[in-house]
Each structure stands twice: as structure tokens, then as C-alpha cells.
Scaffold this active site. Structure first.
Site, PDB file in Angstrom:
ATOM      1  N   HIS A   6       0.832  -1.188   0.000  1.00 11.06           N
ATOM      2  CA  HIS A   6       0.000   0.000   0.000  1.00 11.06           C
ATOM      3  C   HIS A   6       0.877   1.252   0.000  1.00 11.06           C
ATOM      4  O   HIS A   6       2.097   1.194   0.157  1.00 11.06           O
ATOM      5  CB  HIS A   6      -0.929  -0.020   1.209  1.00 11.06           C
ATOM      6  CG  HIS A   6      -2.001  -1.054   1.108  1.00 11.06           C
ATOM      7  ND1 HIS A   6      -3.037  -1.159   2.018  1.00 11.06           N
ATOM      8  CD2 HIS A   6      -2.214  -2.054   0.200  1.00 11.06           C
ATOM      9  CE1 HIS A   6      -3.825  -2.169   1.678  1.00 11.06           C
ATOM     10  NE2 HIS A   6      -3.348  -2.722   0.582  1.00 11.06           N
ATOM     11  N   CYS A  60      -5.239   1.428   6.674  1.00 16.42           N
ATOM     12  CA  CYS A  60      -6.062   0.248   6.955  1.00 16.42           C
ATOM     13  C   CYS A  60      -5.622  -0.402   8.260  1.00 16.42           C
ATOM     14  O   CYS A  60      -4.477  -0.277   8.698  1.00 16.42           O
ATOM     15  CB  CYS A  60      -5.984  -0.743   5.794  1.00 16.42           C
ATOM     16  SG  CYS A  60      -4.335  -1.387   5.457  1.00 16.42           S
ATOM     17  N   CYS A  77      -1.638  -1.184   7.302  1.00 21.35           N
ATOM     18  CA  CYS A  77      -0.739  -0.030   7.180  1.00 21.35           C
ATOM     19  C   CYS A  77      -0.524   0.662   8.522  1.00 21.35           C
ATOM     20  O   CYS A  77       0.544   1.235   8.752  1.00 21.35           O
ATOM     21  CB  CYS A  77      -1.296   0.957   6.165  1.00 21.35           C
ATOM     22  SG  CYS A  77      -1.294   0.306   4.481  1.00 21.35           S
ATOM     23  N   GLU A 125       1.362   3.721   2.124  1.00 20.04           N
ATOM     24  CA  GLU A 125       2.150   4.026   3.319  1.00 20.04           C
ATOM     25  C   GLU A 125       3.419   3.191   3.384  1.00 20.04           C
ATOM     26  O   GLU A 125       4.492   3.698   3.732  1.00 20.04           O
ATOM     27  CB  GLU A 125       1.305   3.787   4.583  1.00 20.04           C
ATOM     28  CG  GLU A 125       0.079   4.662   4.678  1.00 20.04           C
ATOM     29  CD  GLU A 125      -1.170   4.025   4.104  1.00 20.04           C
ATOM     30  OE1 GLU A 125      -2.250   4.205   4.677  1.00 20.04           O
ATOM     31  OE2 GLU A 125      -1.055   3.321   3.064  1.00 20.04           O
TER      32      GLU A 125
END
Length: 291
Positions: free
Chosen positions: A45, A70, A79, A47
């Protein structure tokens, strides 16, 4: 945050069914030390990509992210866990995640001792995240319809689509699927989503608006671009299932009358609010959003 929004847009047309998210990491002095965005489902993701770029320089710094980190395990770890392990001190979030489970990523970050600010430039972040969020809210893909209108402002079934070709080619990379006037369905940009993300219909789409939406929703796409003029596209718009229209209206003489017997001239379909009007060499380009 505007930088995070800008790089998040690079995930449009490839992240679905996940959202297109961007992240920028600032060090403790406020200098940019890492940035990243989500590319496609199953991969890191935003991040994580930004933190990997920043490394140890993220400690005591700030994470600026367009969507709430998330908080659940999926194909990748949550994350919020990566942010906590990175020892950033502050997290700025533009849009809260409507799919967040349990307490939510922001609450868990606060519990870990981080300063968290929500709704930071939210409206601007929704310029990228809006179609994904609308798809979740409506339970169907976000749909944009591009067509050429006749001199009466109505969709022109005899259009050659020549005026729309550049528009379709420009926009297609930001959409999951493109459906053409003759019925062909293809990925917005071939191969961008990876394997097994979509199940394209093998048969012609239904002419019934409700059934067509079910068929399109079953593909797994979040955003769809309709190109051209056919009755089933008009039916979708009339049923309120098209979210955005882009029409090309032929230019007329400075003084012109359609004559008797011609009905009310419209620029965009009823139920849409005109949001943009620009001039091309031969047409006026109009954009409308569903009210």
C-alpha cells in the site's frame, strides 16, 4: 497533502477494487523523505511504499496520507502497523476509510501515542478517491458516459465518434473498463490490474438498465467509461445510474433557430448539473455530474 493527492492519481485505473491512495513522509524537520502510492491489489500500500523510501528518516516525522491507514490483515499487513513500527509522530489523513474494521486505523494510531488529524484537504482528496467511494456507497461501479450530441443537444446515434476518440484515449487509463458503442468491453489499460481481478462478460450486455448494472457490478470493477451513443447507455442515464456525462455539442452559427417542431434543446441530460464548458475547434465540450 496535495503532493500525496497528486501521486495517488497514478493508481487510477489499476488499484481496483482497492482505492487509489498516496502517501508522503516528512522527517522531523518537515522535509520530504519518502513518498509512495498503491499500484494494484495484492501489492504494497501507499504508506508502506513511502516508509520504505524514507527508511530511518521517518522517525519522529509525519505521514501524510490521502486515506485512513487500513487496520486489518489482507493480502498485505495493515498499514497502521507499518506506521507504528516506523515511529512517526504524526499522521495527517484526508479521507476516513468507510471499509475500516473495528476501531479503525486512526483510533489505533492514537492509541499508540501518535497525533492524528482527520479530514485534512478532504474535498481535494476526493477528486481522486471520489469514484471509489461512490462505488462503495452505491453498490455499483462509478460510470462516466462520453457521447457526441446533435444540433438539438440530444445524443447523436449516427455519430462517427471521431471527436470523442482523443477524450476516450486520454481518460481510459483512469478507468477499470471501457464499453464501446458497438458493445465491445475491454480493460481501461490492458494488463494494469494484474491477473484475475476482473471477470469480463462473455455475452452481450442486457438492454435493461437494472440487469446491465448487475452484469457490470459482477465484473469487480469500480469505474467504467461508456463511449458512444446507444439506447442502453441512455437508459442507464435515465435511471440515474450514470454519474458523469461528457458531451460534445456541435458549434452553431451566431444566430440560429432549430425551427418549429423541434423539442426543447438540452446540453446535458436531465438530472445532471453542468460543471464545465469548454470550446474545441468544432464543438463545445460539456461536463455534467449527477445531482
Amino acid at each position: 497533502m496535495r503532493r500525496a493527492i497528486a501521486i495517488s492519481a497514478q493508481g487510477l485505473g489499476s488499484t481496483s477494487p482497492n482505492p487509489p491512495v498516496g502517501c508522503v513522509i516528512l522527517d522531523s524537520a518537515g522535509r520530504t523523505v519518502g513518498e509512495g502510492y498503491h499500484v494494484r491489489k495484492g501489492e504494497s500500500h501507499a504508506e508502506v511504499n513511502a516508509l520504505n523510501a524514507a527508511g530511518k528518516r521517518a522517525e519522529g516525522g509525519t505521514a501524510v496520507v490521502t486515506l485512513e491507514p487500513c487496520n486489518h490483515y489482507g493480502r498485505t499487513p495493515p498499514c497502521r502497523e507499518a506506521l507504528i513500527h516506523s515511529s512517526v509522530a504524526r499522521v495527517l489523513i484526508a479521507v476516513m476509510d468507510p471499509t475500516s474494521r473495528g476501531e479503525g486505523g486512526a483510533a489505533l494510531l492514537r492509541r499508540a501515542g501518535m497525533e492524528v488529524e482527520q479530514d485534512f484537504l478532504k474535498d481535494e482528496a476526493l477528486l481522486v478517491l471520489g469514484p471509489w467511494q461512490a462505488s462503495l456507497n452505491d453498490g455499483r461501479p462509478f460510470i462516466t458516459w462520453i457521447y457526441e450530441a446533435g444540433t438539438d443537444g440530444q445524443p447523436n446515434p449516427n455519430s462517427t465518434q471521431g471527436i470523442m476518440l482523443n477524450e476516450v484515449n486520454t481518460l481510459r487509463g483512469s478507468y477499470d473498463l471501457v464499453i464501446h458503442q458497438e458493445g465491445g468491453i475491454e480493460e481501461g489499460e490492458s494488463g494494469r490490474h494484474g491477473n484475475g481481478v476482473f471477470q469480463l462478460p462473455h455475452e452481450a450486455l442486457s438492454n435493461d438498465a437494472g440487469e446491465m448494472i448487475k452484469e457490470l457490478s459482477s465484473t469487480g470493477s469500480r469505474s467504467i467509461l461508456l463511449s458512444g451513443t446507444v439506447d442502453r447507455f441512455s437508459r442507464l442515464a435515465s435511471a440515474g445510474m450514470v454519474d458523469k456525462v461528457i458531451s460534445y455539442l456541435p458549434r452553431t452559427l451566431p444566430s440560429w433557430s432549430p425551427g418549429k417542431g423541434i423539442g426543447r434543446i438540452t446540453a446535458i441530460p436531465d438530472g445532471y448539473r453542468l460543471t464545465e464548458a469548454t470550446r474545441t475547434a468544432s464543438h463545445v465540450r460539456l461536463v455534467g455530474c449527477r445531482t
